[in-house]
Design a protein around this motif. Structure first.
Motif, short mmCIF file in Angstrom:
data_model
loop_
_atom_site.label_atom_id
_atom_site.label_comp_id
_atom_site.label_asym_id
_atom_site.label_seq_id
_atom_site.Cartn_x
_atom_site.Cartn_y
_atom_site.Cartn_z
N UNK A 108 -21.01 38.79 79.93
CA UNK A 108 -21.18 37.52 79.22
C UNK A 108 -20.39 37.52 77.91
N UNK A 109 -20.41 38.65 77.20
CA UNK A 109 -19.65 38.74 75.96
C UNK A 109 -18.16 38.58 76.19
N UNK A 110 -17.65 39.24 77.23
CA UNK A 110 -16.23 39.13 77.55
C UNK A 110 -15.85 37.71 77.94
N UNK A 111 -16.69 37.06 78.74
CA UNK A 111 -16.41 35.68 79.17
C UNK A 111 -16.46 34.71 78.00
N UNK A 112 -17.51 34.81 77.18
CA UNK A 112 -17.63 33.94 76.01
C UNK A 112 -16.48 34.18 75.03
N UNK A 113 -16.15 35.45 74.83
CA UNK A 113 -15.05 35.77 73.93
C UNK A 113 -13.73 35.20 74.41
N UNK A 114 -13.48 35.28 75.71
CA UNK A 114 -12.23 34.72 76.27
C UNK A 114 -12.15 33.22 76.02
N UNK A 115 -13.26 32.53 76.24
CA UNK A 115 -13.29 31.07 76.04
C UNK A 115 -13.09 30.73 74.57
N UNK A 116 -13.82 31.44 73.70
CA UNK A 116 -13.69 31.21 72.25
C UNK A 116 -12.27 31.48 71.78
N UNK A 117 -11.67 32.56 72.29
CA UNK A 117 -10.31 32.92 71.88
C UNK A 117 -9.28 31.88 72.25
N UNK A 118 -9.53 31.12 73.32
CA UNK A 118 -8.57 30.11 73.76
C UNK A 118 -8.64 28.83 72.93
N UNK A 119 -9.73 28.61 72.19
CA UNK A 119 -9.90 27.37 71.44
C UNK A 119 -9.25 27.50 70.07
N UNK A 120 -8.28 26.64 69.74
CA UNK A 120 -7.58 26.73 68.45
C UNK A 120 -8.55 26.62 67.28
N UNK A 127 -4.39 17.55 70.03
CA UNK A 127 -4.70 17.05 68.69
C UNK A 127 -6.21 17.05 68.43
N UNK A 128 -6.97 16.63 69.43
CA UNK A 128 -8.42 16.59 69.27
C UNK A 128 -8.97 18.00 69.01
N UNK A 129 -8.53 18.96 69.82
CA UNK A 129 -8.99 20.34 69.62
C UNK A 129 -8.56 20.88 68.26
N UNK A 130 -7.33 20.50 67.85
CA UNK A 130 -6.83 20.96 66.56
C UNK A 130 -7.66 20.41 65.40
N UNK A 131 -7.99 19.12 65.44
CA UNK A 131 -8.77 18.52 64.37
C UNK A 131 -10.20 19.04 64.36
N UNK A 132 -10.78 19.24 65.55
CA UNK A 132 -12.13 19.80 65.62
C UNK A 132 -12.14 21.23 65.05
N UNK A 133 -11.14 22.03 65.45
CA UNK A 133 -11.05 23.39 64.95
C UNK A 133 -10.88 23.45 63.45
N UNK A 134 -10.06 22.54 62.89
CA UNK A 134 -9.84 22.53 61.44
C UNK A 134 -11.11 22.11 60.71
N UNK A 135 -11.81 21.12 61.24
CA UNK A 135 -13.00 20.61 60.55
C UNK A 135 -14.13 21.64 60.55
#
Length: 497
Positions: free
Chosen positions: A24-36, A395-403
């Motif tokens: 679960x940690x590896x899977x969650x980490x992989x998903x989190x790592x992909x999100x800008x 763009x949406x992911x970028x703005x969410x990540x920045x906020x």
């Protein structure tokens, strides 16, 4: 090495519950790592509450699996979208994204996965046998040595700009200037904040990364909308070729120990390790001009170094209680909260805990290979997404990540400003990597420089006072001069021919 503790740790690591936490940690980490904008530090911090009530060792396994899982995931968005998940994944975009544009996204993702496996495995082996000696070595680094290490990293990345080192130098200087924004740590003076209290802590480098890479890429494609569309190459394969493996295996095995050693140094982290892995391989390559055009070894080297550094950073954390990166600083707080006190006595008082963790990292690396290989086919479908859907999504992911970094609307304006800067850099063909790396290390570099001069009463001799400093100075000189020497030799051979 006590094999009794090793066996006990292995038995603990392979219990069904702990195996589930590793997965679960590896899977969650992989998903989190992909999100800008998220990255491993944010992923670990957000999921700390999940560990409340868990057994300390199980909670530790879960959090550290998220950490190195995010290191795997960070390169995915770099390769597919030219949008690094975090700073340590920047170098993977240099050749990973060009490979994706050539229809080799599957091959790039696969070679990145295997490079990550090798880097992580080599680092875990190093952790097993070298934790004590390397922790002692890291203690020998004072402010002067850290300053020179960071200066060497910057000189190495500038040397990549062989076509125009002046542009690389300007980019680096701009990044260093940006790193001075905010309250000075030693004098508490506000510098270049323009009266904005939101800039008191400086500009978060993740906003700069998202702006320059994600927003800048979208803007570039927007102004090119009336041009003939780039031909999308069909994805050739989901696995790398024998030629790509032959070209990548030596860079992978060279970069793994390099990344591990850099990771052990507190404050260095995966961004420096991946950049050094990339620059080293380009310097050693017989065909350096291929780097940046979509070459497999340009993906393999930084990914191996990056994942190796993530394990190396655990050594100062566990053996000395000193965080080696931003993520391990979060982990330090989590471990103390769980009742685990990192430090020299941890290896003596709780050896089973340490060996359980080491064995779980071995198993976790194998799990992550399976997870990432299974995701390859799904991830490359991103390339088939129509532009009118893909770019607004970026763009949406970028703005969410920045906020989500500080929940401040001013970050939106900063994000847009760096998006425009990224567009200008791309149009003027300025290298972006020196700016990003200078921004990341600039603050620590300045503070270590000033601390060194304070300790030596202003004498520059402090930078030549230890064997480590002398070696680093020699490496700095070589990193700057070698490109010119190689270019002169190449021109001489061309004239003789």
């Amino acid at each position: 090495m006590d094999y009794g503790y090793f066996i006990d740790g292995l038995m603990n690591a392979i219990t069904p519950l702990n195996l589930l936490f590793v997965f679960l940690g590896g899977l969650l980490g992989t998903i989190v790592g992909m999100l800008p904008g998220l990255g491993p530090a944010t992923g670990v911090a957000v999921l700390i509450p999940v560990t409340f009530g868990m057994e300390p060792i199980s909670a530790m396994i879960l959090l550290i699996a998220i950490y190195y899982g995010a290191m795997y995931g960070g390169s995915r968005s770099s390769i597919l979208l030219n949008t690094p998940g975090d700073a340590s994944a920047i170098a993977a975009s240099f050749d990973g994204y060009p490979m994706a544009k050539k229809g080799q996204a599957g091959q790039a993702l696969a070679i990145a996965t295997i490079a990550s496996l090798v880097g992580g495995t080599v680092a875990v082996i190093g952790f097993t046998f070298l934790a004590g000696p390397l922790a002692d070595f890291a203690i020998r680094f004072g402010p002067a040595e850290y300053f020179l290490l960071m200066l060497f990293t910057l000189s190495a990345i500038v040397s990549l700009s062989r076509g125009d080192m002046l542009k690389g130098f300007i980019s680096m200087l701009f990044g260093l200037v940006l790193s001075t924004i905010g309250v000075d740590a030693q004098s508490s003076v506000y510098r270049f904040t323009m009266g904005l209290p939101q800039l008191a802590e400086g500009i978060d480098f993740l906003i700069v990364i998202i702006g320059i890479y994600a927003v800048g890429e979208v803007l570039y494609n927007f102004i090119a909308i009336n041009r003939p569309p780039e031909k999308k190459n069909k994805v050739e394969s989901l696995w790398f070729t024998r030629e790509q493996w032959n070209a990548s295996k030596l860079p992978i095995f060279r970069s793994a120990p390099l990344g591990f050693i850099v990771g052990v140094l507190p404050g260095a982290g995966g961004s420096i390790a991946s950049m050094l892995g990339y620059t080293t391989e380009r310097q050693l390559s017989r065909t350096p001009e291929r780097f940046g055009q979509g070459t497999a070894e340009g993906v393999a080297a930084p990914e191996s170094a990056n994942n190796s550094a993530s394990v190396g950073a655990l050594i100062p954390l566990l053996s000395m209680g000193i965080p080696g990166s931003g993520t391990t600083a979060v982990l330090l707080g989590a471990l103390v909260m769980l009742g685990i006190q990192p430090g020299p006595l941890l290896f003596e008082s709780e050896p089973t805990t340490i060996w359980t963790l080491i064995n779980s990292m071995f198993i976790g690396n194998l799990f992550l290979v399976v997870i990432n290989i299974l995701l390859v086919g799904l991830l490359i479908k991103v390339l088939d997404t129509p532009s009118n859907i893909l770019y607004p999504l970026i763009l949406m992911l970028g703005f969410i990540g920045a906020y989500t970094l500080s929940y401040s609307t001013i970050d939106f304006y900063i994000l847009l400003a760096f998006g425009v800067l990224g567009l200008a850099f791309k149009l003027l063909r300025f290298p972006i990597a020196p700016l990003i790396l200078a921004l990341i290390v600039g603050h620590d570099m300045e503070q270590n420089f000033r601390k060194s001069l304070i300790v030596s009463d202003g004498s520059a001799s402090v930078f030549f006072s230890s064997p480590i400093s002398v070696v680093l100075i020699i490496m700095i000189i070589l990193s700057i001069s070698v490109p010119f020497i190689l270019s002169a030799v190449k021109n001489k051979k061309a004239k003789q021919a």
